[in-house]
Design an enzyme around this catalytic site. Structure first.
Site, short mmCIF file in Angstrom:
data_model
loop_
_atom_site.label_atom_id
_atom_site.label_comp_id
_atom_site.label_asym_id
_atom_site.label_seq_id
_atom_site.Cartn_x
_atom_site.Cartn_y
_atom_site.Cartn_z
N TRP A 94 1.07 5.68 -1.69
CA TRP A 94 0.72 6.64 -2.74
C TRP A 94 1.81 6.82 -3.78
CZ3 TRP A 94 -2.68 11.40 -2.80
CH2 TRP A 94 -3.95 11.11 -2.30
N TYR A 104 0.83 -1.21 0.00
CA TYR A 104 0.00 0.00 0.00
C TYR A 104 0.86 1.26 0.00
CZ TYR A 104 -3.47 3.44 1.24
OH TYR A 104 -4.28 4.54 1.22
P1 PGD Z 1 3.45 8.12 1.80
O1 PGD Z 1 4.21 8.97 2.74
O2 PGD Z 1 2.72 8.79 0.68
O3 PGD Z 1 2.42 7.35 2.74
O4 PGD Z 1 0.43 6.19 3.57
P2 PGD Z 1 1.53 6.06 2.41
O5 PGD Z 1 2.33 4.85 2.70
O6 PGD Z 1 0.92 6.20 1.06
O7 PGD Z 1 4.40 6.98 1.27
C1 PGD Z 1 4.78 6.84 -0.05
C2 PGD Z 1 6.24 6.41 -0.10
O8 PGD Z 1 6.55 6.17 -1.46
C3 PGD Z 1 7.22 7.48 0.36
O9 PGD Z 1 8.07 6.96 1.35
C4 PGD Z 1 8.01 7.88 -0.91
O10 PGD Z 1 9.36 8.17 -0.67
C5 PGD Z 1 7.86 6.62 -1.74
N1 PGD Z 1 7.94 6.86 -3.19
C6 PGD Z 1 7.54 7.94 -3.89
N2 PGD Z 1 7.71 7.73 -5.21
C7 PGD Z 1 8.22 6.47 -5.34
C8 PGD Z 1 8.57 5.67 -6.46
O11 PGD Z 1 8.44 6.05 -7.61
N3 PGD Z 1 9.03 4.42 -6.21
C9 PGD Z 1 9.18 3.94 -4.96
N4 PGD Z 1 9.63 2.70 -4.84
N5 PGD Z 1 8.86 4.69 -3.87
C10 PGD Z 1 8.36 5.93 -4.06
C11 PGD Z 1 -0.59 7.13 3.53
C12 PGD Z 1 -1.75 6.66 4.41
O12 PGD Z 1 -1.48 6.93 5.79
C13 PGD Z 1 -3.03 7.28 4.03
S1 PGD Z 1 -3.44 7.38 2.36
C14 PGD Z 1 -3.94 7.69 4.95
S2 PGD Z 1 -5.35 8.52 4.48
C15 PGD Z 1 -3.81 7.40 6.38
N6 PGD Z 1 -3.93 8.57 7.19
C16 PGD Z 1 -3.68 8.47 8.51
C17 PGD Z 1 -4.27 9.32 9.51
O13 PGD Z 1 -5.06 10.22 9.22
N7 PGD Z 1 -3.92 9.12 10.78
C18 PGD Z 1 -3.07 8.15 11.16
N8 PGD Z 1 -2.76 8.01 12.43
N9 PGD Z 1 -2.50 7.34 10.25
C19 PGD Z 1 -2.77 7.45 8.95
N10 PGD Z 1 -2.18 6.61 8.03
C20 PGD Z 1 -2.57 6.55 6.65
#
Ligand code: PGD
Length: 765
Positions: free
Chosen positions: A112, A110
């Site tokens: 983004w 999972y």
């Molecule tokens: P991101 O920080 O977007 O968080 O959780 P998610 O895991 O999606 O992580 C994306 C990672 O992908 C980053 O570390 C980035 O460096 C890496 N990345 C970016 N581009 C690339 C690429 O091209 N290749 C590779 N291999 N890596 C890449 C988000 C999730 O957290 C979401 S959507 C929600 S809505 C939730 N919200 C909450 C909340 O409100 N409260 C709490 N306590 N916890 C939550 N967690 C959830």
């Protein structure tokens, strides 16, 4: 050397970028009326010290081989060549698949990742595992909307129809008299949208509506959840109690004869059962304003007045994602819909129900007539899946039964997890438990741009390029612009894009052709664009060929103005356009859900007491909401994000009363603790938060002082150390990360320095 500006796109906006003598300058897309400050996070990101330069293998895994290991998160890394990394990763995947089958591989992965639609990391993982070993255990739903996406199809229709194709902002600005937002409409949330968001229009539409006379009311523990432009009223509510408030509003409406009984009879089923529940005929408990006031902290008089204000107006009800990211999160989603139906509003211009409106930049927009296609993922031969937020439960309890959407299923036994484009040590709850869960694996393989806590727990770390270092196409079905994402810089160190990594691994597994279909990354972009072009031609839409598009850098696509069509069509012609529910109507009572027989989600919406309720040891609520200074944890080391921290720590907010009673001042460092661990944060004090509530956004990279501690202390401010890892209910098993309970105390002495952006110890051979 100065090079020509390139077009690019991100989840938080489109831009042009110029690399001028190693200094990246980012200029927002000229068509964006309200660009996001998050764009600044790119400016220092390319060569940051926390980037990963070469493939790495965890020392314990290399020396002792695969297997459960408690040193994950605390170990050193050994730099290896790509050849070695490919051999180790493909060899381990082949070993596991042969010995235990693809049902022992978790590829839910999972996250983004980045806006580009081809290098969408999760799709790449899925395609790789499907085409090489025949499948993987997947995850369903999302951390954003785990509860809503499961309940909405039972009671009204697919979540995308309700949220992404709901009533538009444009319509609201023209027709709505009163907008009642449970969880507010914070612009920090709508500044992002997966795939890209070229025009930030929410602020403008809210401003226009307010100037025309729309009254905005935000029900939230945080005043900041409503933009200033709305000139709205803040109704401060105790976290997690909106369901009780809505039940009382229904009670007042019904008692005063203000419900639209014609609408309820014609377009809904189950209103009689709802009435029996609110008037106490079901169980003797009347759910009136006095009852709700005790629970939610809004006075009975204000609840009664609010019901009166709703009566006879064009009312739009919105329920934010945040409300359902909590215990029994299905209930406020369901009740928001019931309230709009009781007012007879669904299907009227600017009226009705907007699930998650304002919670993402996708919602309240128009839809493109034709969308850019996704990378095909191939066929997954494994039937097992988990609701996405049940990852720790799965890894810790193989074979155990769990309930989901009316079914009893079993957790599979996972030996290997492959993660790209996500950061579970940011997004998951109860991080000490998550570490225990990952420690059960034989092998964890992670592709990352930078040393996130997830990368630091991996056995094999494969350095991925960041979006600015490769070609892609950025676009979303709700964004009329499609962007050529042209590379701005060369890959950092030896980083490679996820596609190249997987193609090389597939080659070593003898499945290269199946994975690549003989195409390079550029040829895939052309191929997918060609599919879109063909669909456009069929519909008489003129689009240039790929090379012209690439040169121009952007394209504008025609949009449909059919927002809110599901409930509008129902209103106009219920026989011709029934809803996709068993009754064809709005299900205020769902026989399907009732037949599941799960006590934590009965057949009609109810108020259920949460376990996360302040007590003597944990007298404060903690709201762990979305950050304003970055998207999730992405580019936490970026310029804008870092500039908004204090002493390198994330800032939490407290009400003056709660601060004073604990001797806490603005700028102090505090310990926020509960039975799961402790988090350090810097302090801001504000009247714009309800007393009894502390707010700490998510996104600060997990930085444990002792990574192996049973109850860790995070020096940086990651609230998921503290959040509870349970499902919303047996129905959806969604994430409950939004609300927990804590105590806050001033940190005495010198607080340990934040180390989150220091790379781990790496040994070079
Ligand atoms: P991101 O920080 O977007 O968080 O959780 P998610 O895991 O999606 O992580 C994306 C990672 O992908 C980053 O570390 C980035 O460096 C890496 N990345 C970016 N581009 C690339 C690429 O091209 N290749 C590779 N291999 N890596 C890449 C988000 C999730 O957290 C979401 S959507 C929600 S809505 C939730 N919200 C909450 C909340 O409100 N409260 C709490 N306590 N916890 C939550 N967690 C959830």
């Amino acid at each position: 050397m100065t090079v020509k500006p390139t077009t690019h796109s991100s989840h938080w906006g489109a831009f042009t970028a110029v690399l001028d003598n190693d200094q990246l300058v980012v200029i927002p897309f000229s068509g964006d009326p309200d660009p996001s400050p998050l764009l600044k996070n790119f400016e220092n990101a390319l060569n940051h010290k926390v980037r990963i330069a070469t493939p790495m293998v965890r020392r314990g895994w290399l020396e002792n081989g695969p297997g459960p290991d408690d040193r994950r998160g605390a170990d050193e890394y050994i730099a290896v060549t790509w050849e070695e990394a490919y051999a180790l990763a493909s060899g381990e995947l082949a070993r596991i698949a042969e010995a235990y089958g693809p049902e022992s591989v978790f590829g839910g992965s999972y996250g983004w990742s980045s806006a580009g639609r081809f290098h969408h990391a999760q799709s790449q993982v899925h395609r790789f595992l499907n085409t090489t070993i025949g499948g993987y255990v997947r995850s369903v739903n999302s951390y954003s909307s785990g509860a809503a996406s499961v309940i909405l199809p039972h009671i009204v229709g697919d979540m995308n129809e309700i949220a992404r194709r709901g009533v538009s902002w444009e319509e609201i600005s023209e027709h709505t008299d009163l907008m009642l937002s449970f969880g507010g409409l914070a612009l920090k949330n709508s500044q992002v949208a997966s795939g890209g968001l070229s025009e930030h229009t929410e602020r403008g539409f809210i401003d226009k509506a307010a100037k025309r006379g729309t009254k905005f009311i935000s029900v939230s523990p945080l005043q900041s959840d409503m933009p200033d432009e709305a000139q709205g009223e803040w109704l401060a509510i105790r976290p997690g109690t909106d369901a009780a408030l809505i039940l009382a509003l229904l009670h007042v409406l019904k008692s005063n004869g203000w419900t639209d009984e014609d609408y309820l009879a014609r377009y809904c089923v189950g209103w009689d059962k709802m009435v029996a529940y609110i008037v106490g005929a079901e169980d003797g408990q009347v759910r009136d304003a006095v009852w709700a006031a005790e629970i939610c902290g809004i006075s009975a008089a204000r609840i009664e007045k609010l019901a009166e204000e709703l009566h006879g107006k064009r009312v739009m009800i919105s329920v934010a994602h945040a409300l359902q990211r909590a215990e029994h999160g299905e209930q406020p989603v369901w009740l928001g819909l019931v309230l709009s139906a009781a007012l007879g509003q669904p299907g009227l211009p600017g009226g009705g129900y907007g699930y998650a409106l304002g919670a993402l930049g996708h919602y309240g927009k128009h839809h493109n007539q034709v969308s850019y296609p996704a990378l095909p993922q191939g066929k997954n031969g494994v039937k097992d899946f988990i609701p996405v937020a049940r990852i720790s439960d799965m890894l810790l309890n193989p074979g155990q039964e769990f309930r989901y959407n009316g079914e009893t299923r079993r957790y599979p036994h996972i030996k290997l997890a492959w993660w790209a484009g996500g950061n579970p040590f940011h997004h998951h709850q109860d991080l000490a438990r998550l570490r225990q869960a990952f420690n059960q694996l034989d092998t964890l393989i992670v592709h990352e741009v930078a040393w996130t806590a997830t990368a630091r727990h991996a056995d094999i770390v494969l350095p991925a390029t960041m979006t600015l270092e490769r070609e892609d196409v950025g676009g979303a079905p709700t964004d009329r612009h499609l962007f050529a994402m042209q590379p701005v810089a060369k890959p950092f160190g030896e980083a490679k894009d996820d596609y190249t990594i997987f193609a090389e691994l597939a080659k070593r597994l003898g499945r290269e052709e199946a994975f690549t279909e003989g195409r390079s990354a550029r040829q895939w972009l052309e191929h997918l664009y060609g599919q879109m072009q063909e669909k456009c031609q069929q519909q008489g839409i003129d689009v240039p060929n790929f090379s012209t598009f690439w040169d121009i850098g952007q394209l504008q696509l025609p949009q449909l103005k059919d927002g809110g069509r599901l409930l509008r069509n129902l209103r106009n012609d219920p026989e011709q356009h029934p809803l996709p529910t068993p009754s064809g109507k709005i299900e205020i009572f769902s026989q399907t859900i009732a037949d599941f027989n799960d006590a934590d989600c009965p057949g009609h919406p109810v108020w259920l007491e949460p376990t996360q309720k302040p007590d003597a040891g944990n007298p404060l609520y903690l709201i762990a909401n979305q950050p304003a200074t970055k998207l999730h944890s992405q580019l936490d080391y970026g310029k804008h994000s870092v500039s908004q921290k204090l002493d390198g720590r994330e800032i939490c907010r407290l009400h003056p009363q709660d601060a004073a009673s604990r001797g806490i001042k603005i700028g102090d460092t505090v310990k926020i603790s509960n039975s799961r661990g402790t988090v350090l944060a810097s302090v801001d004090i504000s009247e714009r938060i309800m007393a009894g509530v502390v707010q700490l956004p998510t996104g600060a990279w997990y930085d444990p002082q002792d990574p192996q501690a049973e109850k860790p202390l995070c020096r940086h401010g990651n609230p998921n150390v503290l959040t509870l890892d349970v499902g919303t209910s047996s129905l959806a098993q969604g994430c409950c990360g939004q609300i927990t309970i804590v105590e806050v105390a001033r940190f005495e002495g010198t607080a340990p320095a934040v180390q989150a952006f220091e790379p781990p110890v790496v040994l070079y051979r």
